[in-house]
Enzyme design. Structure first.
Site, short mmCIF file in Angstrom:
data_model
loop_
_atom_site.label_atom_id
_atom_site.label_comp_id
_atom_site.label_asym_id
_atom_site.label_seq_id
_atom_site.Cartn_x
_atom_site.Cartn_y
_atom_site.Cartn_z
N SER A 102 0.76 -1.16 -0.02
CA SER A 102 0.05 -0.05 0.16
C SER A 102 0.78 1.19 0.03
CB SER A 102 -0.87 0.15 1.47
OG SER A 102 -0.18 0.17 2.38
N GLU A 143 -6.13 6.80 -6.15
CA GLU A 143 -4.89 7.22 -6.98
C GLU A 143 -4.90 6.55 -8.35
OE1 GLU A 143 -1.16 6.56 -4.95
OE2 GLU A 143 -1.94 7.24 -3.17
N TYR A 174 2.29 1.91 -7.61
CA TYR A 174 1.50 1.40 -6.67
C TYR A 174 0.04 1.41 -7.17
CZ TYR A 174 -1.95 2.24 -3.18
OH TYR A 174 -3.25 1.86 -2.57
N LYS A 178 -2.90 -1.12 -8.76
CA LYS A 178 -4.12 -1.02 -7.98
C LYS A 178 -5.46 -0.91 -9.08
CE LYS A 178 -5.39 -1.05 -4.48
NZ LYS A 178 -6.00 -2.19 -3.39
N ASN A 204 -6.72 7.68 4.26
CA ASN A 204 -7.35 7.32 5.34
C ASN A 204 -6.35 7.80 6.61
OD1 ASN A 204 -9.41 4.48 5.39
ND2 ASN A 204 -9.04 5.64 3.63
N ASP A 296 11.77 15.41 -2.14
CA ASP A 296 10.41 15.41 -2.58
C ASP A 296 10.40 13.79 -3.16
OD1 ASP A 296 7.91 15.51 -3.29
OD2 ASP A 296 8.02 17.30 -4.49
P1 NAD Z 1 -1.49 -1.68 5.12
O1 NAD Z 1 -0.31 -1.70 4.38
O2 NAD Z 1 -1.67 -1.45 6.37
O3 NAD Z 1 -2.18 -3.20 4.93
C1 NAD Z 1 -2.21 -4.20 4.02
C2 NAD Z 1 -2.25 -5.38 4.71
O4 NAD Z 1 -2.33 -6.50 3.69
C3 NAD Z 1 -1.13 -5.89 5.67
O5 NAD Z 1 -1.70 -6.59 6.74
C4 NAD Z 1 -0.12 -6.99 4.88
O6 NAD Z 1 0.20 -7.89 5.71
C5 NAD Z 1 -1.40 -7.71 3.97
N1 NAD Z 1 -0.86 -8.24 2.75
C6 NAD Z 1 0.04 -7.63 1.89
N2 NAD Z 1 0.48 -8.70 0.86
C7 NAD Z 1 -0.49 -9.43 1.18
C8 NAD Z 1 -0.71 -10.80 0.47
N3 NAD Z 1 0.10 -10.96 -0.63
N4 NAD Z 1 -1.55 -11.87 0.81
C9 NAD Z 1 -2.32 -11.28 1.96
N5 NAD Z 1 -2.16 -10.23 2.77
C10 NAD Z 1 -1.25 -9.37 2.25
O7 NAD Z 1 -2.73 -1.17 3.74
P2 NAD Z 1 -4.13 -0.26 4.56
O8 NAD Z 1 -3.60 1.29 4.51
O9 NAD Z 1 -4.61 -0.76 5.38
O10 NAD Z 1 -4.52 -0.42 2.91
C11 NAD Z 1 -5.68 -1.43 2.80
C12 NAD Z 1 -6.40 -1.51 1.38
O11 NAD Z 1 -6.94 -0.12 1.24
C13 NAD Z 1 -5.23 -1.26 0.27
O12 NAD Z 1 -5.76 -2.09 -0.81
C14 NAD Z 1 -5.13 -0.05 -0.16
O13 NAD Z 1 -4.71 0.04 -1.59
C15 NAD Z 1 -6.51 0.37 -0.02
N6 NAD Z 1 -6.49 1.95 0.39
C16 NAD Z 1 -5.57 2.26 1.17
C17 NAD Z 1 -5.91 3.75 1.68
C18 NAD Z 1 -4.99 4.50 2.67
O14 NAD Z 1 -5.33 5.78 2.65
N7 NAD Z 1 -4.34 3.87 3.39
C19 NAD Z 1 -6.81 4.62 0.94
C20 NAD Z 1 -7.69 4.19 -0.29
C21 NAD Z 1 -7.42 2.92 -0.47
O1 DAU Z 2 -5.16 8.32 -1.47
C1 DAU Z 2 -5.32 6.78 -1.19
C2 DAU Z 2 -3.90 6.56 -1.02
O2 DAU Z 2 -3.25 7.15 0.33
C3 DAU Z 2 -3.63 5.15 -0.77
O3 DAU Z 2 -4.09 4.47 -2.11
C4 DAU Z 2 -2.35 4.53 -0.15
O4 DAU Z 2 -2.33 3.26 0.18
C5 DAU Z 2 -1.93 5.45 0.95
O5 DAU Z 2 -0.81 5.01 1.39
C6 DAU Z 2 -1.97 7.03 0.83
O6 DAU Z 2 -0.85 7.28 -0.44
P1 DAU Z 2 -0.11 8.69 -0.07
O7 DAU Z 2 0.99 8.48 -0.93
O8 DAU Z 2 -1.13 9.80 -0.36
O9 DAU Z 2 -0.12 8.70 1.19
P2 DAU Z 2 1.23 8.94 2.36
O10 DAU Z 2 1.06 8.78 3.50
O11 DAU Z 2 2.57 8.07 1.84
O12 DAU Z 2 1.74 10.41 1.88
C7 DAU Z 2 0.69 11.40 2.13
C8 DAU Z 2 1.27 12.69 1.67
O13 DAU Z 2 2.27 13.14 2.51
C9 DAU Z 2 2.21 12.74 0.43
O14 DAU Z 2 1.47 13.85 -0.40
C10 DAU Z 2 3.18 12.52 0.61
C11 DAU Z 2 3.55 13.31 1.92
N1 DAU Z 2 4.54 13.02 2.73
C12 DAU Z 2 4.72 11.72 3.23
C13 DAU Z 2 5.60 11.21 4.17
C14 DAU Z 2 5.82 9.83 4.66
C15 DAU Z 2 5.35 13.93 3.45
O15 DAU Z 2 5.23 15.09 3.25
N2 DAU Z 2 6.30 13.67 4.35
C16 DAU Z 2 6.40 11.97 4.88
O16 DAU Z 2 7.23 12.06 5.70
#
Ligand code: NAD
Ligand code: DAU
Length: 360
Positions: A102, A143, A174, A178, A204, A296
């Site tokens: 992710s 994304e 990534y 997706k 989130n 960046d």
């Molecule tokens: P995360 O990285 O916290 O959790 C991902 C989980 O998937 C982990 O527990 C990992 O062990 C498991 N995993 C990884 N590879 C695997 C595999 N091959 N088989 C089984 N399990 C596996 O991710 P998250 O932030 O909780 O995101 C969950 C989902 O939501 C993802 O599909 C991500 O694309 C989507 N998503 C995340 C966000 C966000 O802001 N975090 C926003 C929109 C969508």
């Molecule tokens: O939009 C949904 C996506 O949001 C999900 O699909 C992804 O799984 C999730 O990781 C998230 O992606 P981002 O790349 O937006 O999230 P991240 O937390 O990595 O970064 C958020 C923003 O903050 C991005 O603009 C990069 C910036 N950033 C990130 C880090 C780790 C910083 O400025 N400083 C940092 O140290």
């Protein structure tokens, strides 16, 4: 055609992939708290992103945790098949597919891992759901649409938000993996008769998010008396939603979403990274502008913004409408749960600090 079912599904058996990660574990906890008749099997590969503490102490009569990969076709086929018990309603079982690699920064270092888990893993799951006649809800991301120009920049599209009609234009491996997964789910629907829904959600925040991610990285850093680190200028905008609001929207789709439809989930939470860091500094009683700019992210998406009308049509509305309050509660969770994040923060920072430079 309506995008809401007149009569809700009655789901009582779920396979939750990625249920030991951030959003998936919050989904499991929320389901146990709000849906007393639902039993869950979690399939999780327990990668670095999973924290075993996320699922510790849950009612074993309602949750079974299986360690394994969504790419393991035999295991996935068995688990999907086991969801359907004789005598139970057709439609009582579903798969909610959270499992993924992710993190964008990791995709820059190890892209093929993302292709395997996110793309191949989704195809494996979709195939098993077809064979066993089980509904698949695929969790995707905003994304896949690429990025938007900053609001007020005068660029075409700068006042727009992503809608279900926005063309796919992913920028990173990534988001491309997706996007491929979303295309595969739609192809299985059309050519193999899969019953599926898709949701694309924005960023989130909330408890149990890995400290490699932006907000937990800054929060845990501040708890360790370190200065927040902004990529580049910090102007980039994300559309923040509390994880419980995301998961309630997923349940609205499981209940009333129409097979074959896509729903966009967001909570009108646009904030620049700079605004987030300032808000966090103030929560810690610090000077709002005490942060550093660091290297960046290559290809860094500028702005995401979701039009949530498709999921609002299912009757869902977000409960966390006060971002400052949601952020303060999240800070409290990290303050109270140092043991949960200390090791993973150390590991993540080793990787970050090896590559990152502080900019003037
Ligand atoms: P995360 O990285 O916290 O959790 C991902 C989980 O998937 C982990 O527990 C990992 O062990 C498991 N995993 C990884 N590879 C695997 C595999 N091959 N088989 C089984 N399990 C596996 O991710 P998250 O932030 O909780 O995101 C969950 C989902 O939501 C993802 O599909 C991500 O694309 C989507 N998503 C995340 C966000 C966000 O802001 N975090 C926003 C929109 C969508
Ligand atoms: O939009 C949904 C996506 O949001 C999900 O699909 C992804 O799984 C999730 O990781 C998230 O992606 P981002 O790349 O937006 O999230 P991240 O937390 O990595 O970064 C958020 C923003 O903050 C991005 O603009 C990069 C910036 N950033 C990130 C880090 C780790 C910083 O400025 N400083 C940092 O140290």
């Amino acid at each position: 055609m309506s995008i809401a079912l007149d009569r809700p599904r009655r789901i009582t058996r779920l396979l939750v992939t990625g249920g030991a990660g951030f959003i998936g574990s919050n989904f499991v906890h929320r389901t146990l708290a709000t849906r007393p008749d639902v039993r869950i099997t979690v399939l999780d590969a327990m990668t670095y992103a999973a924290n075993p503490a996320n699922l510790a102490g849950l009612d074993a009569a309602r949750v079974e945790v299986v360690e394994g990969s969504v790419c393991d076709a035999a295991l996935v086929d068995r688990l999907v098949g086991e969801l359907k018990s004789p005598g139970e309603d057709e439609g009582a079982a579903a798969v909610v597919h959270f499992a993924a690699e992710s993190h964008n920064d990791n995709a820059l270092r190890d892209p093929l891992r993302f292709v395997r888990t996110n793309t191949e893993g989704t195809a494996v799951l979709a195939g098993a759901c077809v064979r066993h006649g089980v509904h698949l809800h695929h969790i995707s991301t905003d994304e896949v649409f690429g990025d938007l120009p900053l609001r007020g920049s005068g660029q075409p599209g700068s006042e727009d938000r992503f809608t279900v009609a926005t063309p796919y234009n992913p920028s990173s491996v990534y988001s491309a993996s997706k996007a491929s997964a979303d295309h595969l789910v739609r192809a299985f629907v059309r050519s193999h008769g899969l019953s599926a829904t898709i949701s694309n959600c924005s960023n989130n925040y909330g408890p149990r998010q890995h400290p490699e991610k932006f907000l937990p990285r800054q929060i845990t850093g501040l708890l360790d008396e370190e200065t927040p680190r902004l990529y580049g200028t910090g102007e980039n905008v994300r559309d923040w939603i509390h994880v419980d609001d995301h998961n309630d929207a997923v349940w609205a789709i499981l209940d009333r979403g129409v097979a074959g439809e896509t729903y966009l989930i967001g909570a009108d939470g646009e904030r620049s990274n700079l605004e987030c860091v300032r808000a966090l500094n103030l929560l810690f009683g610090r000077d709002a502008d005490d942060f550093v700019h660091v290297t960046d992210r290559p290809g860094h998406d500028l702005r995401y913004a979701i039009d949530p009308s498709s999921v609002a049509a299912l009757g869902w509305t977000p409960r966390y409408t006060d971002f400052a309050a949601g952020l303060a509660a999240t800070v409290d969770w990290y303050r109270d749960n140092r043991a949960w994040w200390e090791t993973s923060r150390k590991d993540a920072e080793l990787i970050y600090r090896a590559a990152e430079k502080i900019l003037d």
